[in-house]
Scaffold this motif. Structure first.
Motif, PDB file in Angstrom:
ATOM      1  N   VAL A  91      -1.951  -8.303 -24.224  1.00  0.00           N
ATOM      2  CA  VAL A  91      -3.113  -8.809 -23.501  1.00  0.00           C
ATOM      3  C   VAL A  91      -2.699 -10.114 -22.828  1.00  0.00           C
ATOM      4  O   VAL A  91      -1.704 -10.731 -23.221  1.00  0.00           O
ATOM      5  CB  VAL A  91      -4.315  -9.057 -24.447  1.00  0.00           C
ATOM      6  CG1 VAL A  91      -4.762  -7.755 -25.101  1.00  0.00           C
ATOM      7  CG2 VAL A  91      -3.986 -10.107 -25.490  1.00  0.00           C
TER       8      VAL A  91
ATOM      9  N   LEU B 144     -11.416 -10.382 -25.864  1.00  0.00           N
ATOM     10  CA  LEU B 144     -11.277  -9.026 -26.373  1.00  0.00           C
ATOM     11  C   LEU B 144     -12.540  -8.627 -27.125  1.00  0.00           C
ATOM     12  O   LEU B 144     -13.169  -9.457 -27.786  1.00  0.00           O
ATOM     13  CB  LEU B 144     -10.076  -8.915 -27.306  1.00  0.00           C
ATOM     14  CG  LEU B 144      -8.766  -9.571 -26.845  1.00  0.00           C
ATOM     15  CD1 LEU B 144      -7.682  -9.397 -27.908  1.00  0.00           C
ATOM     16  CD2 LEU B 144      -8.323  -8.999 -25.512  1.00  0.00           C
TER      17      LEU B 144
ATOM     18  N   ALA C  40      -9.152  -4.502 -22.650  1.00  0.00           N
ATOM     19  CA  ALA C  40      -9.576  -5.569 -23.560  1.00  0.00           C
ATOM     20  C   ALA C  40     -10.547  -5.050 -24.616  1.00  0.00           C
ATOM     21  O   ALA C  40     -11.298  -5.826 -25.204  1.00  0.00           O
ATOM     22  CB  ALA C  40     -10.212  -6.710 -22.769  1.00  0.00           C
TER      23      ALA C  40
END
Length: 287
Positions: free
Chosen positions: A246, A252, A210
């Protein structure tokens, strides 16, 4: 225009020497587009935000809703993330933290400002995002302008044009060294970007599940590189989620500006079942 108040803030950093500087004009009533462009060009930051009264029916809390226009030194842009964060923090210093509502050319953008340990943090919610493929010839021209061989791209990151208020070409770098080595043909990339209606090129290297390092060439704004790009961060979040890079529900962290000596941190929040992307960060006034 000597009596026009122009504030200077940097976004996505708590250090005035970090992040991305932006101009903020709290009261732009009476300024036309030419005057706004002249102020932005004189200031020289990648963008300056100009506030006027909200359009009728925008909604939001009385005194906390505004029309916002964004100008680079060369042109008006539909939306700018770092100037939005800077503007929201500047307003919060005057009217207090809380909810704000901005009418932009790209659409309505809610912004929430919170205070923790005396530091203000703004989180914007993007307009509805989307992505589209880029043609092979246009991709080849972008890579030629950047002087990036195709082999230097990360195959896990398919090139796409991503939108969350402004259009950005997303390219994945195969290595951190590839991302760090940025010396491109300004005029050639600018010409391509104008033809494709792009605001920046979002260059990305994945450092962890991330965590990402990003850079944003911005020749259409008259700036070689944008130090921290909130609109591109929102577009990238939508792109990464759509391509399954993701999870649908994720936070993130994007690092940007290191190569420019202006490090900044952008937080991108994705919520499952909600298309819009949240982008947050701190901002501080530049003395």
């Amino acid at each position: 225009m000597t009596d026009i108040e122009v504030l200077r803030y940097t976004a996505f950093s708590r250090d005035p020497d970090g992040g991305n500087p932006a101009g903020v004009v709290p009261d732009a009533a009476g300024l036309d587009a030419d005057a706004m462009l002249a102020i932005a060009a004189g200031l020289g930051y990648s963008e300056t935000a100009f506030l006027t009264a909200p359009p009728e029916g925008l909604g939001g809390e009385q005194g906390r809703s505004f029309t916002v226009r964004y100008f680079s030194p060369k042109a008006e842009v539909p939306f700018c993330g770092h100037a939005t964060v800077a503007t929201a923090v500047a307003l919060a210093e005057r009217i207090g933290p809380g909810e704000l509502l901005f009418a932009t050319r790209a659409g309505t953008v809610p912004v929430s400002v919170t205070s923790e340990d005396g530091r203000l943090r703004a989180t914007l919610t993007s307009v509805e995002p989307h992505t589209e493929e880029i043609g092979a010839a246009d991709l080849a021209e972008a890579l030629a302008a950047l002087d990036w061989p195709q082999a230097d791209l990360d195959p896990a990151f398919p090139p796409r044009i991503a939108y969350a208020g402004a259009r950005h070409l997303v390219l994945g770098a195969g290595t951190r060294a590839r991302l760090a080595d940025l010396a491109y043909d300004f005029a050639r990339l600018e010409a391509l970007m104008r033809r494709l209606d792009l605001i920046t090129v979002q260059l990305v290297f994945r450092a962890g599940p991330a965590e990402f390092h990003v850079r944003d060439p911005f020749p259409v704004g008259g700036v070689v590189e944008d130090p921290a790009t909130g609109a591109a961060a929102a577009a990238f979040g939508a792109y990464a989620r759509e391509l399954g890079l993701v999870p649908a529900d994720a936070v993130l962290t994007l690092h940007q500006g290191e190569e420019l000596g202006r490090p900044g941190v952008l937080t991108v929040e994705l919520r499952e079942g909600e298309a819009r992307v949240r982008v947050g960060g701190e901002a501080v006034r530049i003395a």
